[in-house]
Design a protein around this motif. Structure first.
Motif, PDB file in Angstrom:
ATOM      1  N   PHE A  63       0.693  -1.234  -0.015  1.00 10.41           N
ATOM      2  CA  PHE A  63      -0.043  -0.042   0.058  1.00 10.41           C
ATOM      3  C   PHE A  63       0.802   1.260  -0.036  1.00 10.41           C
ATOM      4  O   PHE A  63       0.359   2.189  -0.664  1.00 10.41           O
ATOM      5  N   LEU A  64       2.089   1.136   0.670  1.00 13.36           N
ATOM      6  CA  LEU A  64       2.785   2.352   0.815  1.00 13.36           C
ATOM      7  C   LEU A  64       3.249   2.801  -0.601  1.00 13.36           C
ATOM      8  O   LEU A  64       3.796   4.050  -0.597  1.00 13.36           O
ATOM      9  N   GLU A  65       3.600   1.837  -1.408  1.00 12.33           N
ATOM     10  CA  GLU A  65       4.253   2.264  -2.782  1.00 12.33           C
ATOM     11  C   GLU A  65       3.245   2.911  -3.422  1.00 12.33           C
ATOM     12  O   GLU A  65       3.657   3.933  -4.185  1.00 12.33           O
ATOM     13  N   GLY A  66       2.030   2.754  -3.347  1.00 16.34           N
ATOM     14  CA  GLY A  66       0.946   3.743  -4.035  1.00 16.34           C
ATOM     15  C   GLY A  66       0.785   3.755  -5.536  1.00 16.34           C
ATOM     16  O   GLY A  66      -0.363   4.237  -5.841  1.00 16.34           O
ATOM     17  N   LEU A 115      -3.982  -0.306  11.929  1.00 16.40           N
ATOM     18  CA  LEU A 115      -3.376   0.558  12.095  1.00 16.40           C
ATOM     19  C   LEU A 115      -2.241   0.815  10.943  1.00 16.40           C
ATOM     20  O   LEU A 115      -2.232   2.015  10.509  1.00 16.40           O
ATOM     21  N   PHE A 116      -1.391  -0.228  10.885  1.00 12.49           N
ATOM     22  CA  PHE A 116      -0.264  -0.024   9.908  1.00 12.49           C
ATOM     23  C   PHE A 116      -0.719   0.088   8.504  1.00 12.49           C
ATOM     24  O   PHE A 116      -0.297   0.936   7.920  1.00 12.49           O
ATOM     25  N   CYS A 117      -1.768  -0.594   7.990  1.00 12.79           N
ATOM     26  CA  CYS A 117      -2.445  -0.596   6.685  1.00 12.79           C
ATOM     27  C   CYS A 117      -3.086   0.775   6.561  1.00 12.79           C
ATOM     28  O   CYS A 117      -3.006   1.186   5.307  1.00 12.79           O
ATOM     29  N   ALA A 118      -3.862   1.267   7.537  1.00 16.10           N
ATOM     30  CA  ALA A 118      -4.197   2.508   7.361  1.00 16.10           C
ATOM     31  C   ALA A 118      -3.422   3.741   7.051  1.00 16.10           C
ATOM     32  O   ALA A 118      -3.583   4.514   6.105  1.00 16.10           O
ATOM     33  N   LEU A 119      -2.160   3.847   7.840  1.00 13.70           N
ATOM     34  CA  LEU A 119      -1.118   4.777   7.647  1.00 13.70           C
ATOM     35  C   LEU A 119      -0.344   4.595   6.350  1.00 13.70           C
ATOM     36  O   LEU A 119      -0.148   5.570   5.450  1.00 13.70           O
ATOM     37  N   PHE A 126      -0.825  10.178   0.032  1.00  9.61           N
ATOM     38  CA  PHE A 126      -0.658  11.328   0.053  1.00  9.61           C
ATOM     39  C   PHE A 126       0.736  11.837  -0.449  1.00  9.61           C
ATOM     40  O   PHE A 126       0.876  12.836  -1.008  1.00  9.61           O
ATOM     41  N   LEU A 127       1.781  10.919  -0.476  1.00  4.84           N
ATOM     42  CA  LEU A 127       3.064  11.485  -0.750  1.00  4.84           C
ATOM     43  C   LEU A 127       3.041  11.947  -2.503  1.00  4.84           C
ATOM     44  O   LEU A 127       3.766  12.939  -2.542  1.00  4.84           O
ATOM     45  N   PRO A 128       2.514  11.027  -3.215  1.00  2.00           N
ATOM     46  CA  PRO A 128       2.701  11.694  -4.729  1.00  2.00           C
ATOM     47  C   PRO A 128       1.572  12.547  -5.023  1.00  2.00           C
ATOM     48  O   PRO A 128       1.775  13.387  -6.017  1.00  2.00           O
ATOM     49  N   HIS A 129       0.386  12.625  -4.296  1.00  3.68           N
ATOM     50  CA  HIS A 129      -0.641  13.584  -4.735  1.00  3.68           C
ATOM     51  C   HIS A 129      -0.681  14.864  -3.848  1.00  3.68           C
ATOM     52  O   HIS A 129      -1.070  15.930  -4.130  1.00  3.68           O
ATOM     53  N   ASP A 130      -0.011  14.724  -2.650  1.00  2.00           N
ATOM     54  CA  ASP A 130       0.086  15.844  -1.685  1.00  2.00           C
ATOM     55  C   ASP A 130      -1.207  16.506  -1.357  1.00  2.00           C
ATOM     56  O   ASP A 130      -1.696  17.581  -1.267  1.00  2.00           O
ATOM     57  N   ASP A 131      -2.052  15.481  -1.239  1.00  2.00           N
ATOM     58  CA  ASP A 131      -3.764  15.913  -0.719  1.00  2.00           C
ATOM     59  C   ASP A 131      -3.790  15.627   0.608  1.00  2.00           C
ATOM     60  O   ASP A 131      -3.689  14.254   1.075  1.00  2.00           O
ATOM     61  N   TYR A 134      -5.925  12.751   2.646  1.00  3.19           N
ATOM     62  CA  TYR A 134      -5.649  11.294   2.844  1.00  3.19           C
ATOM     63  C   TYR A 134      -5.326  11.234   4.272  1.00  3.19           C
ATOM     64  O   TYR A 134      -5.325  10.189   4.810  1.00  3.19           O
ATOM     65  N   LEU A 135      -4.618  12.066   4.856  1.00  3.10           N
ATOM     66  CA  LEU A 135      -4.227  12.209   6.120  1.00  3.10           C
ATOM     67  C   LEU A 135      -5.459  12.081   7.114  1.00  3.10           C
ATOM     68  O   LEU A 135      -5.676  11.279   8.066  1.00  3.10           O
ATOM     69  N   VAL A 136      -6.340  12.782   6.755  1.00  5.83           N
ATOM     70  CA  VAL A 136      -7.645  12.942   7.503  1.00  5.83           C
ATOM     71  C   VAL A 136      -8.409  11.566   7.444  1.00  5.83           C
ATOM     72  O   VAL A 136      -8.897  11.101   8.331  1.00  5.83           O
ATOM     73  N   ALA A 137      -8.319  10.789   6.027  1.00  3.81           N
ATOM     74  CA  ALA A 137      -8.936   9.669   6.046  1.00  3.81           C
ATOM     75  C   ALA A 137      -8.304   8.606   6.847  1.00  3.81           C
ATOM     76  O   ALA A 137      -8.841   7.683   7.458  1.00  3.81           O
ATOM     77  N   ALA A 138      -7.149   8.755   7.020  1.00  2.00           N
ATOM     78  CA  ALA A 138      -6.315   7.676   7.684  1.00  2.00           C
ATOM     79  C   ALA A 138      -6.664   7.792   9.125  1.00  2.00           C
ATOM     80  O   ALA A 138      -6.804   6.767   9.980  1.00  2.00           O
ATOM     81  N   LEU A 139      -6.809   9.051   9.654  1.00  2.00           N
ATOM     82  CA  LEU A 139      -7.235   9.302  11.325  1.00  2.00           C
ATOM     83  C   LEU A 139      -8.666   8.757  11.370  1.00  2.00           C
ATOM     84  O   LEU A 139      -8.909   8.167  12.206  1.00  2.00           O
ATOM     85  N   VAL A 140      -9.467   8.965  10.423  1.00  2.89           N
ATOM     86  CA  VAL A 140     -10.931   8.145  10.430  1.00  2.89           C
ATOM     87  C   VAL A 140     -11.106   6.874  10.435  1.00  2.89           C
ATOM     88  O   VAL A 140     -11.711   6.389  11.456  1.00  2.89           O
ATOM     89  N   VAL A 141     -10.314   6.316   9.570  1.00  2.88           N
ATOM     90  CA  VAL A 141     -10.191   4.705   9.764  1.00  2.88           C
ATOM     91  C   VAL A 141      -9.682   4.326  10.984  1.00  2.88           C
ATOM     92  O   VAL A 141     -10.267   3.322  11.653  1.00  2.88           O
TER      93      VAL A 141
END
Length: 403
Positions: A63-66, A115-119, A126-131, A134-141
């Motif tokens: 997932f982290l690869e994106g 936790l690990f998969c959500a982050l 978030f890294l390629p799109h700078d949106d 996605y950070l808010v979505a991680a906290l929500v999950v």
């Protein structure tokens, strides 16, 4: 162990009610893998739990690869991790070697994987799109996953507590009635005691769980006892259609709670990456999960009202219920306890003939007793400078007299 057929394994290991994702997409694969896994003694439920964790962490790495390819591989690995997570419980039920530690390990590893998969999933986007969404979505999950399982655990504990209290009050009431009757008619009390012991408290939810296709009124009549307690009477009264839907869904082993923590995880970590709509699937599944959680909370609130009604019927309140006891006003209960301690005969000073060597506690010394030559103060106090000056003049004379 002896060879078992697939049907026998399904009957022994599958739950009577489960999430629809588990029923249709996990159990058909998990039970077939269980037929192979159960033949090896070195494969234990705890080792399967560890394997599920490692595969879940590997899914997080993809997932982290994106990129598109990594998201698909990560989704497939996450589904495999969940299948193994279901196999460990089925293996424990099949072999009968489940432990309390294994249940705790399974729960903790599930939270670590989420936790690990959500982050990793949201961070990889978030890294390629700078949106920042996605950070808010991680906290929500992470928050909703924690809320779901903490809420489920707490509601279960409160329900067990309500059941225990009802059983205790019912048992105490039956014993009191039997004892009161025994003082009047001995033979009649024996029969009533036998009847009370033979008809313990029966909860309607247990009867419906064992007989899901039978109406509640029929089960109450067949139970043949007045101790049938229904803690979901108000909910069924307000939503009569719920019972019909529940019966229809139970034919396929699907529980009415359609969007639970399981479905929420599968939509976020499998459906979203596969279709390439991570934010959309996360938002929709989060809204549905919150909706069903609110329904569960409302149902539990109605259940607490039923519990209050049952407790009032079993132990009618006295006229002083809801009032504050007089001894509790302004700390009087503490003064009363202190007065009772002082008036206790065990703590009174003994008479001289009882203890000739008893000496009461000495009174604290005062300035005039230590320095008797000081002039009497005006009032209750004396200036400190006057005490120091007079003491310095009188103490050497006192030493000479002592010598």
């Amino acid at each position: 162990m002896a060879r078992l057929s697939l049907r026998a394994v399904q009957k022994l290991t599958c739950k009577k009610r489960d999430a629809w994702w588990t029923v249709f997409l996990v159990d058909p694969v998990a039970t077939r893998l269980l037929l192979v896994v159960a033949r090896f003694r070195f494969i234990t439920p705890n080792r399967v739990t560890w394997a599920a964790l490692f595969i879940g962490l590997a899914a997080g790495g993809f997932f982290l690869e994106g990129d598109r390819r990594s998201l698909i591989i990560g989704a497939l690995l996450y589904h495999l991790s969940f299948i193994l997570d279901c196999i460990d419980g089925k293996l424990a039920r099949l072999k009968g070697n489940g432990t309390v530690f294994g249940g705790w390990l399974d729960y903790v590893f599930d939270r670590i994987r989420v936790l690990f998969c959500a982050l990793a999933l949201m961070g990889g986007q978030f890294l390629p799109h700078d949106d920042e969404r996605y950070l808010v979505a991680a906290l929500v999950v992470v928050f909703l996953d924690m809320l779901r399982y903490v809420d489920a655990l707490q509601i279960y504990k409160m329900r067990m507590s309500m059941r225990t209290r009802i059983e205790k009050v019912t048992r105490t009431r039956a014993e009191a009635e039997a004892a009161a009757t025994a003082t009047a008619v001995q033979e009649r009390s024996v029969r009533e005691r036998e009847t009370a012991d033979g008809s313990p408290v029966v909860f309607m939810e247990d009867l419906l769980r064992d007989n899901p296709h039978t109406p509640a009124e029929t089960l109450r009549a067949e139970a043949g006892t007045g101790n049938v307690v229904d803690l979901h009477e108000q909910f069924r009264g307000q939503f009569p259609w719920y019972t019909r839907i529940r019966r229809a869904m139970l034919r396929t082993r699907v529980r009415p709670h359609l969007i639970s923590g399981i479905e929420f995880q599968m939509f976020v970590f499998i459906v979203g990456p596969l279709i390439g709509r991570i934010l959309m699937t996360t938002a929709v599944s989060a809204a549905l999960l919150l909706l069903f959680e609110l329904v569960i909370m409302y149902k539990f609130w109605l259940s607490t009202r039923d519990y209050t009604r049952v407790m009032e019927e079993l132990s009618p309140a006295s006229g002083t219920t809801g009032t504050i006891a007089p001894q509790l006003h302004r700390g009087r209960h503490r003064r009363a306890a202190a007065d009772a301690l002082l008036t206790d005969e065990r703590y009174q000073a003994p008479a001289p003939e009882d203890d000739p060597f008893f000496q009461p506690y000495p009174k604290p010394n005062t300035v005039l007793e230590v320095l008797p030559h000081l002039p009497a103060p005006h009032g209750d106090t004396m200036p400190l400078t006057q005490i120091t000056r007079v003491a310095a003049r009188r103490i050497p004379a006192a030493r000479e007299d002592y010598r």
